[in-house]
Design an enzyme around this catalytic site. Sequence first.
Site, PDB file in Angstrom:
ATOM      1  N   GLU A 236       5.000 -10.513  -6.687  1.00 57.49           N
ATOM      2  CA  GLU A 236       4.030 -10.594  -7.778  1.00 57.49           C
ATOM      3  C   GLU A 236       4.517  -9.997  -9.088  1.00 57.49           C
ATOM      4  OE1 GLU A 236       2.887  -6.847  -5.393  1.00 57.49           O
ATOM      5  OE2 GLU A 236       3.800  -8.807  -5.047  1.00 57.49           O
TER       6      GLU A 236
ATOM      7  N   HIS B 232       8.223  -7.319  -3.477  1.00 63.54           N
ATOM      8  CA  HIS B 232       6.985  -7.661  -4.189  1.00 63.54           C
ATOM      9  C   HIS B 232       7.195  -8.912  -5.034  1.00 63.54           C
ATOM     10  CE1 HIS B 232       4.508  -4.096  -3.281  1.00 63.54           C
ATOM     11  NE2 HIS B 232       5.677  -3.480  -3.159  1.00 63.54           N
TER      12      HIS B 232
ATOM     13  N   GLY C 261       0.829  -1.199   0.000  1.00 67.39           N
ATOM     14  CA  GLY C 261       0.000   0.000   0.000  1.00 67.39           C
ATOM     15  C   GLY C 261       0.864   1.250   0.000  1.00 67.39           C
TER      16      GLY C 261
ATOM     17  N   ASP D 100     -15.070 -10.495 -24.066  1.00 64.75           N
ATOM     18  CA  ASP D 100     -15.884 -10.675 -22.863  1.00 64.75           C
ATOM     19  C   ASP D 100     -17.325 -11.030 -23.190  1.00 64.75           C
ATOM     20  OD1 ASP D 100     -13.589  -9.980 -21.507  1.00 64.75           O
ATOM     21  OD2 ASP D 100     -14.177  -7.901 -21.223  1.00 64.75           O
TER      22      ASP D 100
ATOM     23  N   CYS E 194       5.188  -6.344   1.754  1.00 67.15           N
ATOM     24  CA  CYS E 194       5.582  -4.933   1.898  1.00 67.15           C
ATOM     25  C   CYS E 194       4.805  -4.278   3.049  1.00 67.15           C
ATOM     26  CB  CYS E 194       5.398  -4.195   0.579  1.00 67.15           C
ATOM     27  SG  CYS E 194       6.295  -2.616   0.497  1.00 67.15           S
ATOM     28  N   TYR E 195       3.816  -3.450   2.761  1.00 69.51           N
ATOM     29  CA  TYR E 195       3.029  -2.798   3.811  1.00 69.51           C
ATOM     30  C   TYR E 195       2.424  -3.836   4.753  1.00 69.51           C
ATOM     31  CZ  TYR E 195      -0.500   0.267   5.967  1.00 69.51           C
ATOM     32  OH  TYR E 195      -1.269   0.971   6.857  1.00 69.51           O
TER      33      TYR E 195
ATOM     34  N   LYS F 247      -9.200 -10.814 -17.389  1.00 71.96           N
ATOM     35  CA  LYS F 247      -9.257 -10.900 -18.849  1.00 71.96           C
ATOM     36  C   LYS F 247      -8.524 -12.134 -19.380  1.00 71.96           C
ATOM     37  CE  LYS F 247     -10.300  -8.054 -21.749  1.00 71.96           C
ATOM     38  NZ  LYS F 247     -11.533  -7.826 -22.541  1.00 71.96           N
TER      39      LYS F 247
END
Length: 509
Positions: A169, A167, A52, A225, A79-80, A365
Site C-alpha cells: 500500500e 507493504h 499491525g 467537506d 505483514c502481520y 478526503k
Amino acid sequence: MHESILIIDFGSQFTQLIARRVRELNVYCEIHPYNHLPEIHSGVKGIILSGGPASVREENAPAVDTKSLRGRFPVLGVCYGAQLMALQGGGKVQPSKTREYGRAMLTVKERSDVFMDHIADESQVWMSHSDSITEVPDTFRVIASTHDVRVAAYHVQGENTYGLQFHPEVVHSVEGKSFLKNFVYNVCGCTGDWTPGSFIDETVEALKNQLGDDQVILGLSGGVDSGVAAMLLHKAIGKNLHCVFVNNGLLRKNEYEQVLDTYQHFGLNIHGVDASREFYSELKGVSDPEQKRKIIGRVFIETFDRKAHEIEDVKWLAQGTIYPDVIESVSVKGPSATIKSHHNVGGLPEKMKLKVVEPLRSLFKDEVRLVGKALGMPAGLLNRHPFPGPGLGIRILGDITEDKVRIIQEVDAIYIDGLIQHGLYDKVWQAGSIFLPVNSVGVMGDERTYEHVVALRAVSSTDGMTADWCHLPYEFLGKISNEIINKVKGVNRVVYDISSKPPATIEWE
C-alpha cells in the site's frame, strides 16, 4: 449493493492507506477492527488482513480465525496478517535474524500465478517487520523472496489465499498497486463499479428516501467537506436544506462574503450570520489555546442554535463527517490521546434534539474532492487548503483583538495570493500565517520601530497525520516577506517555520 472488499484491521498505521489504494481501483471497501467484525454480507468479494504493531507470537496477540475465512473468500494477508495465517495454518513465525525496515528487492519465484500478473521479475518493496515466517505449512507455496526473507509472498494451493510480508500500500513498494489490483481483479473477480458518479446517484436517491419532505439544517464552514455535503443534499431535497454560515470574525480576509456569494450562485438556501462582535467579546483577554477553542466552539453552537430556531420544523442536522472520523471512533486501540480538542458541532444533536444525516461518512478526503468535481464544483473551492475550525483564533498566539485579526488577515492574504500567483499553492498541502506574541526591533526609514512578528507555515502531507515543512524557493519567501513588511502596518519581521510533524504540530496552537 456494491461489490466490496473487507479489510480486517490489526492496528497498522497503514491500514487506511490499503483502503485508499483499493478504492483508487474503483472497488468499495470498509475497514473493521479485528475485535468488532460485522456480519459478512453477500457483496463482500474478498478479505484483506492488515499489518499491525504486535507480534503473532505474543500471548493474547490480536487474532481472528483465519481458517474460517480461507476457502469461503479470497484472502490477502499483509505483514502481520500473512504471519497470522501461516501460524494458524501450522507454520512457524520467529524473530528475524536480520530485521527488515525500509526498501528491499523482491524476486518473483512463481511467474505463472495470476497474482503475479504484470509484476516485474525484480522490484522494490517496503518492509517493516521484526518477525519472519521461517516455515510454511505444507499447502503454502512461496512465490516471492527477498535477499534476507525467503517467505516474502506465498499462495495457498487450492485456495485464493495469499500472503505478503511487505507493504504493497505504500508508495515505496513500486509495484504495490499492481499487487493489490491483481488481488482485487484477478483473484476476487471485482469489476470496479465504485465511481464518483455511482456514489452521487445512489446517495441522492438514498437521501430522498431518508429525508422525504423534512427540513434539514447544515453548518457550512466554507471547507470542502461541508460544501460537498451541502451540494449532495441540495441535489436531493433542494430548498428544504438550510445552510447556516457563521462569521466568527476569525475567517480569512473577505471569506465571509466570498463563501455566501459562491454558494448562493450554486442555488443553495444559505443563511449568513455575522456574529464576529459576540466572538470578540467572549474571547477578550483569553490567551490559553484550549480555552479559546472551547469558547469559539460554545459561541458557535449558541449562534447556530439561535438561527436554527428561526427555521420552522427542522428535523435533521447534516454534518460533513468523513470516513477517517468513522474509523477512528472504533479503532483497534480505542480513542487516541487528546493532543488538542477539535472544533465541531458535536454538541448540537443532543441540545437541539435533531436526527443526524452524514452523506459523506463512507468517503476519504480525496474521494470527497472527486465527488465535488463530478457535482460541478470549481477546482478553486475543492482544492482549498484545510483551515482550522477555530480559524485565526489559533493562529493568533495569545489574546485576540480586532487589530491582531486585521493584521494576520492582511498577512495571510498576501501569502496565499503569492502562492497562487507563483504556481506553488497546489504543491502545498496547507499554508497559513501565525501572529506571534512578541515584538521586534526594526528600522523603517531613519526611525526605530518596535512592532509585531509573524511566521509563515507551509507543509506537505497526505492526511495531516504526519507532515513535512515545504522547501519554498528563497526568492519567493524573500518577495513575500518584503511585501508583508511594506504593506501590513504593524509588522516589521517575518520568519518561516521549518518544523515537521512530529514533533511539531501543523498549527501552532
